[in-house]
Design an enzyme around this catalytic site. Structure first.
Site, PDB file in Angstrom:
ATOM      1  N   GLU A 497       0.856  -1.331  -0.052  1.00 12.96           N
ATOM      2  CA  GLU A 497       0.028  -0.068   0.131  1.00 12.96           C
ATOM      3  C   GLU A 497       0.867   1.422  -0.079  1.00 12.96           C
ATOM      4  O   GLU A 497       0.693   2.153  -0.676  1.00 12.96           O
ATOM      5  CB  GLU A 497      -0.835   0.176   1.178  1.00 12.96           C
ATOM      6  CG  GLU A 497      -1.902  -1.103   1.177  1.00 12.96           C
ATOM      7  CD  GLU A 497      -3.062  -0.952   0.156  1.00 12.96           C
ATOM      8  OE1 GLU A 497      -2.989   0.154  -0.603  1.00 12.96           O
ATOM      9  OE2 GLU A 497      -3.762  -1.871   0.252  1.00 12.96           O
ATOM     10  N   GLU A 770     -11.937   0.851 -10.031  1.00  9.65           N
ATOM     11  CA  GLU A 770     -11.533  -0.381 -11.183  1.00  9.65           C
ATOM     12  C   GLU A 770     -12.413  -0.345 -12.342  1.00  9.65           C
ATOM     13  O   GLU A 770     -11.857  -0.137 -13.556  1.00  9.65           O
ATOM     14  CB  GLU A 770     -11.761  -1.636 -10.585  1.00  9.65           C
ATOM     15  CG  GLU A 770     -10.308  -1.899  -9.552  1.00  9.65           C
ATOM     16  CD  GLU A 770     -10.717  -1.541  -8.264  1.00  9.65           C
ATOM     17  OE1 GLU A 770      -9.848  -1.383  -7.378  1.00  9.65           O
ATOM     18  OE2 GLU A 770     -11.791  -1.257  -7.974  1.00  9.65           O
TER      19      GLU A 770
END
Length: 854
Positions: A497, A770
């Site tokens: 991350e 996405e």
């Protein structure tokens, strides 16, 4: 269309002849069961151009298939025999008599290896690799120098079934004189630069061969060249071969003169060309035209009654261009000449599908209405089932006219301002209530630090601010990075991350602005993260303490690392290595993919967990997914290949292998809707579930198709593009079929579930990017306005359901429209990805080329 009937052979290698009336096809009588390399290998430039201007992809697919076969047939030495058996199911080199030649039956196939690569914008590296292999072999095996004067020439090689070793024929046809120009063009476009060793070698050979061809003219009484000459005779350096003393007004030598003069500027080639033109005028001119010479050494014979069309289309054209300093034909970036000297624009310079189909598309059904503030903030989901024609991955409105593209862009600019306003609203809330914190809590309006207190939202959003031209906000954020971002006080963080959000954000800000502040901070962060790579296996730990450098895995996986985490670090660390000159960043990141390559099974599909605490890493369990914990590993296979200039073929091969496995094992259609989805596989059994995360895959598949080494019209690329479009439609239905118009975290597919075969698994919506990422990529590549319409619906649904006083928040239940408040969470990726992709989708003026940037 009529010629295409000749491609219908069992082998895929077309027949040599076709009857344009009846469609009857076959090889020339004397060729029987075989085809000529120069003939079937010299169709591609024309048919690819025809595909581009008509939108009929089958033209390109058929001719590119030929080169896929040729690549398979090309031996290690790169030299392909001139006859291929094409009447059986499996094409094969004719083994009765194998001749290798850069003259008749071979010549232009090698020319087209280079020219197809140039025509496609130098992106389809298969063609360049085939060309380079052939030219290397030319130098090693076929290039000789004559005994008397050391003239360079290209011999032929032949062998039969009974021969113990190949025999070299020391003669050269006039046809081979094309090679000087081709070699020069190849040198000036060499991927390693004109100054590279190979390019300089090829340019020297080009000049030397062209001088030999000039001598073929100078060595005769008429100043015209014979059809072929032989070398290494005792008393002659160049000698016209028996029955080859004639001159057909051929173009190959003046073609090379033109190219060499155009590229090098050397005036000698104009002088040589002028001598040839004068010889033609003196000895070949007739009262009505020009004729061939029976014998180039008989100065008193009349020209014969024969004039091939190539004299007008090639010889005179090249002679004209050679003496025309005002011609603006750019051989390096604008046009390719086919083998008959017809100039055609590079494919990228052709307006997409420039010939509108007879029906036209002025009535394109998917151009929405102009936006208003009330409509944007009071969106009502219209339900699923619309746009059904997109479900199977077809392109129902292809080609799209320029008028429709212009109208779509005009509408997009009006919608773009609403997305910029959304970013301003979210950024203002973050700046007011959480500036310098990792996240803003959008309802309680205070800061939160789940990522170690590194200003994650600020850093992650830098490039969004830049691209939206919010420069005051960008420079204010830069000042915070310069004055307050300090990694000394950060404890344990997620390597994955932190890399994609913080390191990636800093590097992108540096790439866009050239401000060294960002690179310095990225270097500091990267050096700390790099300590996580020091595991026994080379697969990095999932976490690292930024102060002490101590690495560890995430508690719930203990002895394992997660695929998507350790395989999604490379783009950032490779860029950091290049920008800082510190190679260790790239070495350690690339080492991970060396390990993955060794672990990748025949199916290409990788397990989600890898044991990384011992020296020999191995997979743990057998869970395969393109969703959580797997997704971006496959994305980075492709993107590393693109990032490296498409030269590191290992990454592309790993990607292609995985995508083949996807098609073989994980693609399923739902019942009763018939929606294509990507299942998961656990211990060999299919799990009918798809995460929202999987929606990235459509964009990746489309990008892979458009950059396929075999070309976007190849069968594999077209398969992947259809899958991309079909999956994108399924992801759109995940949004459209809910009451809010927003998608759940994942869906399960059941035969009689709600939503026509889709049962919602986790009804939570987390502001994920996405799907809009895929919409942006598909629109950018295809220009189909439908993708903008789908993206606009998503944006309106976010505005209506997720907006708070300070920013935006996630939703607990996507099927509870109007009866819930947004939750008190806003991940940094909403500003860094979701709003950025929405902006770019509706911004026709940003010049981001997906095939140039990753």
């Amino acid at each position: 269309a009529r010629l295409m009937q000749g491609f219908d052979s069992p082998s895929g290698i077309p027949y040599g002849r076709v009857n344009l009336k009846t469609g009857e096809k076959g090889n020339a009588g004397w060729m029987k069961n075989r085809a000529s390399l120069a003939e079937f290998g010299t169709l591609q430039v024309e048919f690819r151009y025809l595909a581009a201007v008509t939108g009929k992809h089958e033209y390109a697919e058929a001719v590119e298939r030929i080169f896929q076969i040729l690549e398979y047939l090309q031996p290690d030495d790169g030299l392909i025999p001139i006859y291929v058996v094409n009447t059986g199911k499996t094409p094969a080199v004719w083994d009765e008599f194998q001749r290798v030649s850069f003259g008749s039956h071979g010549d232009s196939a090698y020319e087209y290896m280079l020219k197809i690569w140039l025509q496609g914008g130098r992106r389809e590296m298969m063609y360049r690799h085939m060309y380079d292999r052939s030219i290397d072999a030319l130098h090693e095996q076929l290039l000789f120098h004559s005994n008397l004067n050391g003239l360079a020439y290209v011999a032929q090689r032949q062998e039969t079934k009974s021969s113990k070793r190949p025999v070299y024929i020391h003669s050269m046809e006039h046809l081979t004189c094309f090679l000087g120009g081709t070699l020069a063009l190849g040198a000036y476009t060499d991927p390693n630069g004109l100054d590279s060793v190979k390019a300089q070698r090829d340019l020297r050979t080009a000049r030397a061969l062209t001088y030999t061809c000039y001598q073929m003219y100078q060595n005769t009484e008429t100043g015209a060249a014979p059809e072929a000459v032989s070398f290494n005779e005792k008393h002659h350096d160049l000698k016209a071969q028996n029955r080859s003393e004639y001159y057909l007004l051929r173009p190959e030598t003046v073609e090379s003169f033109y190219i060499l003069n155009k590229l090098t500027g050397d005036p000698i080639y104009r002088e040589w060309g002028w001598e040839i033109f004068q010889s033609i005028e003196r000895y070949c001119k007739l009262p009505v035209a020009y004729g061939k010479l029976k014998n180039v050494n008989h100065i008193n014979e009349e020209p014969q009654d024969m004039l091939e069309s190539f004299f007008l289309s090639e010889t005179l054209k090249y002679l004209y261009l050679l003496q025309d300093p005002d011609s603006d034909l750019d051989l390096l970036s604008s046009v390719v000449f086919n083998t008959e000297a017809h100039p055609l624009r590079m494919l990228s310079l052709i307006p997409k599908h420039s010939r509108t189909s007879s029906g036209g598309h002025d009535g394109f059904p998917y151009l929405g209405s102009e936006p208003t503030s009330d409509a944007v903030s009071s969106f009502v989901s219209r339900g699923g089932g619309r746009y059904e024609e997109y479900k199977t991955g077809d392109s129902p409105y292809d080609p799209i006219s320029q008028d429709i593209r212009d109208k779509s862009d005009e509408l997009a600019r009006k919608r773009r301002s609403f997305i910029v306003s959304a970013m301003k609203h979210a950024w203002h809330g973050y700046k007011t209530y959480a500036f310098g914190h990792d996240e803003l809590l959008p309802r309680s309006m205070k800061g939160n630090d789940p990522w170690g207190g590194m200003g994650t939202t600020l850093v992650d959003s830098l490039d969004t601010l830049w691209l939206m031209d919010l420069r005051a906000e960008f420079w204010e954020a830069r000042d915070w990075v310069r004055d307050h971002l300090n990694h000394d006080n950060v404890a344990t963080v997620s390597v994955f991350e932190t890399t994609i959000r913080s390191l990636g954000g800093l590097l992108s800000a540096y790439d866009l602005s050239d401000d060294i502040t960002f690179l310095n901070k990225a270097d500091d962060l990267g050096s700390r993260l790099l300590k996580a790579f020091d595991s026994p296996s080379g697969i990095p730990y999932g976490q690292v303490h930024l102060q002490t450098g101590e690495g560890s895995n995430i508690a719930w996986v203990a002895s394992s690392a997660l695929l998507a985490e350790y395989a999604t670090l490379q783009v950032e660390f490779r860029y950091l290595a290049r920008a800082t000159g510190k190679k260790e960043y790239a070495i350690k990141a690339e080492r991970i993919f060396e390990i993955i390559e060794d672990l990748q099974p025949h199916s290409g599909l990788l397990s989600l967990q890898t044991l990384n605490l011992q020296t020999e890493p191995r997979f743990r369990g057998d869970h395969i997914s393109f969703g959580a914990m797997g997704d971006s590993a496959y994305e980075y296979m492709l993107k590393q290949w693109l990032q490296g200039g498409r030269k590191e073929t290992k990454y592309r091969l790993m990607y292609d292998k995985a995508i083949q496995g996807l098609h073989n094992e994980l693609l399923v259609k739902s019942t009763p809707s018939g929606l294509l989805y990507v299942a998961e596989k656990v211990n060999g059994k299919i799990l009918h579930k798809m995460d929202h995360l999987v929606c990235f895959l459509s964009g990746t598949l489309a990008l892979g198709a458009y950059t396929d080494p075999y070309g976007v019209y190849s069968p594999r690329a077209q398969r992947d593009l259809r899958t991309a479009k079909s999956l994108a439609y399924t992801c759109y239905q995940m949004y459209a079929r809910t009451s809010t118009g927003l998608a759940p975290e994942y869906i399960e597919y059941v035969s009689d579930g709600d939503l026509g075969g889709i049962a919602i698994g986790d009804s939570h919506y987390n502001l994920r990017p996405e799907f809009v990422e895929t919409m942006y990529v598909l629109h950018q590549l295809t220009e189909d306005p439908a993708y903008r319409e789908w993206g606009w619906e998503v944006f309106q649904a976010i505005q209506t359901n997720c907006k708070t006083e300070a920013a935006y928040g996630s939703l607990e239940d996507v099927n509870n429209a109007g009866n819930q408040l947004p939750q008190d969470e806003m991940e940094s990726f909403f500003l860094a990805e979701t709003l950025k992709y929405l902006f770019l989708m509706f911004d026709p003026d940003t010049n981001l080329d997906l095939q140039e940037k990753v």
